[in-house]
Design an enzyme around this catalytic site. Structure first.
Site, PDB file in Angstrom:
ATOM      1  N   GLY A 147       0.828  -1.273   0.089  1.00 51.61           N
ATOM      2  CA  GLY A 147       0.041   0.241   0.117  1.00 51.61           C
ATOM      3  C   GLY A 147       0.806   1.284  -0.076  1.00 51.61           C
ATOM      4  O   GLY A 147       0.674   2.067  -0.884  1.00 51.61           O
ATOM      5  N   GLU A 153       2.848 -11.053   6.806  1.00 52.50           N
ATOM      6  CA  GLU A 153       4.340 -11.020   7.206  1.00 52.50           C
ATOM      7  C   GLU A 153       4.959 -12.439   7.294  1.00 52.50           C
ATOM      8  O   GLU A 153       4.446 -13.183   8.217  1.00 52.50           O
ATOM      9  CB  GLU A 153       4.559 -10.296   8.700  1.00 52.50           C
ATOM     10  N   HIS A 181      11.473  -4.208   7.029  1.00 47.69           N
ATOM     11  CA  HIS A 181      12.021  -3.417   8.291  1.00 47.69           C
ATOM     12  C   HIS A 181      13.453  -2.991   8.165  1.00 47.69           C
ATOM     13  O   HIS A 181      14.052  -2.445   8.903  1.00 47.69           O
ATOM     14  CB  HIS A 181      11.731  -4.126   9.553  1.00 47.69           C
TER      15      HIS A 181
HETATM   16  N1  GLN Z   1      -1.490  -0.255   3.753  1.00 48.50           N
HETATM   17  C1  GLN Z   1      -0.687  -0.015   4.848  1.00 48.50           C
HETATM   18  C2  GLN Z   1       0.749   0.450   4.378  1.00 48.50           C
HETATM   19  O1  GLN Z   1       1.399  -0.344   3.305  1.00 48.50           O
HETATM   20  C3  GLN Z   1      -0.510  -1.398   5.890  1.00 48.50           C
HETATM   21  C4  GLN Z   1       0.605  -0.946   7.205  1.00 48.50           C
HETATM   22  C5  GLN Z   1       0.487  -1.930   8.048  1.00 48.50           C
HETATM   23  O2  GLN Z   1       0.382  -3.155   7.869  1.00 48.50           O
HETATM   24  N2  GLN Z   1       0.822  -1.513   9.438  1.00 48.50           N
HETATM   25  O3  GLN Z   1       1.445   1.152   4.955  1.00 48.50           O
END
Ligand code: GLN
Ligand code: ZN
Length: 751
Positions: free
Chosen positions: A432, A665, A694
């Site tokens: 996203g 994840e 990350h």
């Molecule tokens: N759609 C969000 C992004 O891409 C999802 C963020 C998340 O999972 N914390 O930032």
């Protein structure tokens, strides 16, 4: 040595530490950046502590928690206290730098893992305890902070994380952590002796883990440990603090020992059945909610306190947990309307409530009659405020049938969507967000300061969206996103546009280390006055023939990252939020959007601490997601995204969400989650993250190819999607482009 054990009457269980204006955050980050030295950092921290202590004393607290201050985290502090930092940081000579290295890592050292503190939004650092760990006592921080408080004349009560909680929350290698209890108990005994010598009258040992499901053996360990700790005579009085729930069997175990006090959380429910006679103990009654922002119903709390009087030798009034989880004070809030404000209590106001209740308890309700009347009036306006009772929303929810949460069977949807989307096998996509560049942040700041108008802001965001679409086209991704440049935060963005939510000016709460969040307040019935995302996403779709995935935040995550009204079940608020999201999906579909992702990264977070309560939660949370996503046609593909690992307990719920595609994840958990999903009978589309966002490292084509091949062992190609493991907003544009180029190449190679 004889130690006096006078009971106290008014306290809170712990204190926030980032500073009312996030002073400690700024100072710590300045220290990291080399702009100030350690001495300056310590001086700022000391001033913050002193200021806080004197404020609490003048607010009438006759026992004040000391030692809950932290430069980063209380579990990390406890690891330092018992010499349990991992060997990989041992080579760092300076203690402060060693501490921060364990917390955040360095170029060469991995930090400790971080995870959620029970069911709150606070993250603690997970101590590592292995065969190489040799516990040893380093009481300097604990003793220094006690002396500092005593020198100010403050009735200090030192707070330390208790041994059961410390070990149970640690990550143990080479044997169960609780097996190490026998090594730790003597160090706690020595610590207590040193504290008594330094003048501590009371010491609080925090044992929130007692409110989770414990085995009979563990309950016996609790009894034995506290029997041993209370056996010594040259020690301060011991208060064992439990919070976030009820301790159940562990409470009876504690009651049998010679500890002098027990703190219980009465905000979860005020039911006293199961509270054993504490005839020789002080009961510290957590009747003021320490983790939500609502003003206490003083009359109700006083009634609860009254019934407790018979249970214990004496009763003290307290917050239910540390005030770490709420903002400092309402005084900084000028933007809230007066009525809403009168329903709230932040940290300072909660302290005042504790004080009033203590007076009411000792001198009778008559002594606080005026205050009781004020609260009664304020709370009456809460019950009758029209914003809490939106009849339109309630009527819509009441008339929704069961088909409102049901879509056609998955195979049927799969066929319709394949026909419409015509995607290649192993479709590539992202989660996203794209990098939040400085241009984006500057535009947002300029809009806030009035330097640019809304039209100019929209123009700049559109240009960001156009860049992100062009980049994705160039890279050859299959399902595109608009990049979320307009979103400051995935919850706040929606809260700002929904009725029933309010934002604070300075309601900062520590999330971890120096990271603070400002959760919105969900105070009323939730409704969506206008579409929230359609213009942005529709614009993105107008620039490309490829499908652009609409991006929404799910109802559970919106609740998890807000302060939520406490006058109705969470499930009811979840349905209201879900209805608003559902309306948004329908509008997106009408605007030509063929794929919609509803993110639920916090699904795991709200999971109740006790297994017995989890089924009900999973039922309503899954129901809310399905309500949010079942309003569209079967040809519209629904995606969801989950992160923050530990899916074990919610794996069945993931299948229950019934999303056509779930991105999850997996990069760090090595695809194990796929086997778990299979075992749960999951047979929908899945996009296990093929690289870890990350880290700034660019994954090679070979690495991603290997991940995909590993995934293909568990998931047939028809169901497998290719994506990173989370949004890209914290990454830099250069590494993102390189990483995604490799991701697309890997997908092509495996195809
Ligand atoms: N759609 C969000 C992004 O891409 C999802 C963020 C998340 O999972 N914390 O930032
Ligand atoms: Zn994520």
């Amino acid at each position: 040595m004889t130690v006096t054990h006078n009971p106290f009457t008014a306290t809170v269980l712990g204190l926030p530490r980032v500073g009312p204006h996030r002073e400690l955050k700024r100072a710590t980050e300045s220290y990291w950046a080399g702009r100030i030295d350690a001495q300056r950092l310590h001086a700022i921290a000391r001033d913050l502590r002193r200021d806080q202590l004197t404020k609490l004393q003048s607010a009438g607290m006759d026992s004040i928690p000391v030692g809950t201050f932290s430069y980063y985290d209380q579990m990390l502090d406890t690891a330092v206290l018992f010499g349990a930092l991992p060997p990989r940081v041992a080579g760092i000579a300076d203690p402060l730098d060693r501490y921060f290295a364990a917390a955040r890592g360095t170029d060469t050292v991995e930090p400790l893992e971080m995870t959620k503190w029970f069911d709150t939004n606070y993250h603690y650092l997970v101590p590592e305890i292995g065969p190489e760990t040799v516990f040893s006592l380093d009481p300097s921080k604990v003793l220094d902070e006690l002396r500092e408080a005593l020198a100010l004349g403050v009735p200090a009560r030192t707070v330390v994380v208790g041994p059961i909680t410390f070990l149970k929350l640690a990550k143990a290698t080479g044997g169960a952590a609780l097996d190490r209890l026998d090594e730790l108990v003597p160090l706690y005994q020595e610590l207590l002796r040193l504290l008594a010598v330094a003048g501590a009258e009371w010491v609080q040992l925090d044992e929130p883990v007692l409110v989770t499901d414990l085995s009979l053996d563990e309950v016996e360990l609790v009894r034995r440990t506290y029997a041993e700790l209370s056996a010594a005579t040259d020690r301060p009085a011991l208060l064992v603090a439990t919070y976030f729930g009820k301790p159940g069997a562990a409470l009876s175990a504690l009651a049998e020992t010679e500890i002098e006090g027990i703190a219980l959380d009465f905000t979860v429910d005020a039911d006293l059945s199961g509270v054993p006679a504490l005839a020789n103990k002080l009961l510290v009654a957590g009747v003021v909610d320490g983790r939500n922002v609502w003003r206490t119903d003083l009359e109700k709390a006083l009634a609860t306190l009254g019934t407790l009087l018979g249970c214990a030798k004496s009763v003290a009034v307290s917050s239910s947990c540390s005030l770490l989880h709420v903002p400092y004070t309402l005084a900084s809030e000028t933007g809230l309307d007066e009525r809403l404000r009168s329903w709230l209590a932040f940290g300072a106001e909660k302290v005042a409530e504790v004080r009033l209740l203590a007076i009411g308890l000792s001198a009778g309700p008559g002594a606080i009659a005026n205050e009781l009347a004020t609260v009664r009036t304020a709370l009456a306006t809460r019950r009758t405020d029209p914003r809490l009772d939106n009849s339109q929303v309630r009527a819509r929810l009441a008339t929704l049938g069961t088909d409102a949460t049901r879509r056609a069977p998955a195979e049927q949807r799969r066929a319709l969507q394949a026909e419409r989307l015509r995607l290649p096998s192993l479709p590539t996509t992202t989660i996203g967000s794209y990098p939040q560049t400085s241009a984006i942040r500057l535009a947002r700041a300029a809009l806030r300061k009035g330097e640019i108008d809304q039209a100019e802001y929209v123009r700049r965001m559109r240009s960001e969206i156009a860049d992100v679409i062009a980049l994705q086209e160039k890279l050859g991704l299959d399902v595109l996103v608009h990049g979320e440049p307009e979103r400051n935060d995935m919850v706040q963005y929606f809260a700002e546009q929904l009725d029933g939510f309010a934002a604070t000016d300075a309601g900062w709460v520590q999330s971890y280390g120096t990271r603070c969040v400002r959760p919105p307040i969900l105070f009323g019935d939730v409704a969506r006055p206008a579409p929230m995302t359609v213009d942005w996403i529709g614009y993105a779709q107008s620039l490309t023939d490829k499908p652009v995935k609409g991006m929404l935040t799910g109802p559970v995550t919106i609740l998890a990252w807000s302060f939520v009204r406490d006058d109705q079940p969470l499930a009811d608020s979840a349905r209201q939020v879900a209805l608003a999201i559902r309306d948004e999906t329908v509008d997106l579909q009408a605007a030509g959007i063929r794929i919609i992702q509803v993110d639920e990264p916090a699904l795991r977070e709200l999971l109740p601490l006790r297994a017995a309560d989890q089924g009900e939660y999973l039922e309503w949370s899954v129901g809310a997601f399905r309500l949010a996503t079942s309003g569209v046609s079967d040809a519209t593909q629904i995606h969801t995204h989950l992160c923050y690992s530990e899916f074990g307990e919610v794996i069945d719920a993931i299948a229950g969400l019934d999303a056509d595609v779930t991105s999850i994840e997996a990069a760090r958990s090595h695809m194990e989650v796929l086997d778990d999903l299979n075992a749960a009978g999951f047979d929908l589309g899945v996009g296990p993250g093929v690289y870890d966002i990350h880290s700034p490292r660019v994954p090679s084509v070979e690495e991603i190819t290997a991940s995909l091949r590993a995934a293909l062992k568990a998931v047939p190609a028809e169901r497998l999607w290719v994506n990173p493991d989370c949004g890209l907003k914290t990454r830099g544009p250069v590494e993102v482009e390189a990483s995604l180029r490799n991701l697309v190449a890997a997908a092509a190679a495996v195809r």
